[in-house]
Design an enzyme around this catalytic site. Structure first.
Site, short mmCIF file in Angstrom:
data_model
loop_
_atom_site.label_atom_id
_atom_site.label_comp_id
_atom_site.label_asym_id
_atom_site.label_seq_id
_atom_site.Cartn_x
_atom_site.Cartn_y
_atom_site.Cartn_z
CB SER A 44 -0.92 -0.01 1.14
OG SER A 44 -0.01 0.16 2.39
CG ASP A 337 -4.58 5.41 6.30
OD1 ASP A 337 -3.40 5.41 6.68
OD2 ASP A 337 -5.20 4.96 5.38
CG HIS A 340 -1.35 4.03 4.31
ND1 HIS A 340 -2.42 3.55 4.81
CD2 HIS A 340 -0.59 3.23 3.78
CE1 HIS A 340 -2.52 2.26 4.42
NE2 HIS A 340 -1.25 2.03 3.73
#
Length: 362
Positions: A44, A337, A340
């Site tokens: 991610s 978040d 991240h």
């Protein structure tokens, strides 16, 4: 291709020009500078939206994700805007973003100037990708082989070979192997009796991956190290009682430091053993730690919690745009978040890596 998917403002013209002409210039004029494209593998930290097209709960193709991206539209990037490969591509004189391979909005004419195969939630260990049913690293490589065939058909054998040989390959993976696998799954800890054994296993998988890429024609690679995992908001919350004075969990940070040392050693080993290759170790740890410890020096107000919702545990579907606690200005936050970084943080980290490792490819 409908480029309004990405842009609706003045940036629309820029992105249209970048997407529709870069690949054409590559074909007509040869490579654009020393690096004609950016090719991305990983999790991610670098996924541009491939998870949108698979059956998994780990997605970010909805607001507030992407609210600061071109046109304010979510793309599947786990950020309020752009992620590291986008900034690297731009720094190399290419497009301001790297498209996801599985995104139906794009095709091989776009991918000739760079493409992302990454999948949020994946790792070097296949068991990691199984946790949230995402694309394993071996499948990312299979997509790359498919891409090569399409590239030859589109650009011709010689042009395709040039792009394959001269592009920069970014490999950014490993965090999930520790946080979502080793420290979460009892069967993994029973299989590997120590964290060192597990690290060595992952390094072996990384070496196998680099060798396979080299065998397929890749010559310029960046092995991206781990960030200070113990400073991620989610891990701060999980390990609150074990944290130190700055709120970070030192245990995970030590693991990240040791793994980064091993990745650096792998880069040196590959440079000595594989013909024609240049592998650099790109280390985000130090600059990331500096940002977390001294956020105000980088223009941030908040480093302990994230912008989205309460900023403590929300990620993916828990990151709800209707949550009244979500911050109005993500540029004031280090984290977007609970897992991240914000677009601004990614930009700073990439600027550091361009100066300390990736400058070799300019």
């Amino acid at each position: 291709m409908d480029l309004s998917y990405y842009c609706t403002t003045s940036q629309f013209k820029y992105a249209v020009l970048a997407v529709t002409t870069t690949a054409s210039y590559l074909i007509l004029l040869g490579s654009a500078g020393k690096v004609p494209g950016v090719i991305v593998f990983g999790d991610s930290s670098v996924d541009a939206g491939n998870n949108n097209q698979i059956s998994t709960v780990l997605k970010s193709n909805f607001r507030p994700y992407g609210r600061d991206f071109f046109g304010g539209r979510p793309t599947g990037r786990f950020s309020n805007g752009r992620i590291p490969p986008d900034f690297i591509s731009e720094a190399l004189g290419l497009r301001p973003f790297v498209p996801a391979y599985l995104d139906p909005q794009f095709n091989i004419s776009d991918f000739a100037a760079g493409v992302c195969f990454a999948s949020a939630g994946t790792g070097f260990d296949n068991a990691t990708s199984n946790v949230l049913n995402v694309i394993p690293l071996w499948q990312e490589l299979e997509y790359y082989k498919e891409y090569q065939k399409k590239l030859v058909a589109y650009a011709g054998e010689q042009k395709a070979k040039d792009i394959i040989n001269e592009s920069l390959y970014i490999i950014s993976v490993g965090t999930n192997d520790f946080l979502e696998n080793y420290y979460t799954l009892p069967r993994t800890r029973s299989k590997y009796k120590s964290i060192v054994q597990f690290q060595d296993f992952l390094i072996g998988m990384a070496e196998k991956f680099v060798r396979e890429l080299h065998g397929l024609g890749a010559r310029k690679m960046s092995l991206t190290g781990l960030p200070p995992m113990g400073c991620l908001p989610l891990e701060r919350a999980r390990n609150y009682v074990n944290g130190n004075g700055d709120g970070c969990f030192d245990g995970y940070n030590v693991v990240a430091l040791h793994f980064n040392q091993k990745l650096n050693g792998l880069a040196e080993k590959m440079n000595g053993e594989l013909e024609g290759i240049r592998v650099v170790f790109s280390n985000p740890y130090d600059v990331f730690m500096d940002i977390v410890k001294k956020p105000s020096q980088f223009g941030f107000d908040v480093a302990s919690v994230a912008c989205c919702a309460t900023g403590v545990f929300e990620m993916g579907y828990l990151c709800d745009q209707m949550n009244p606690f979500t911050c109005s200005d993500a540029s004031k936050y280090v984290f977007w978040d609970s897992f991240h970084p914000t677009q601004k943080t990614s930009s700073i980290v990439v600027d550091y890596m361009m100066k300390h490792s990736l400058h070799e490819f300019l």
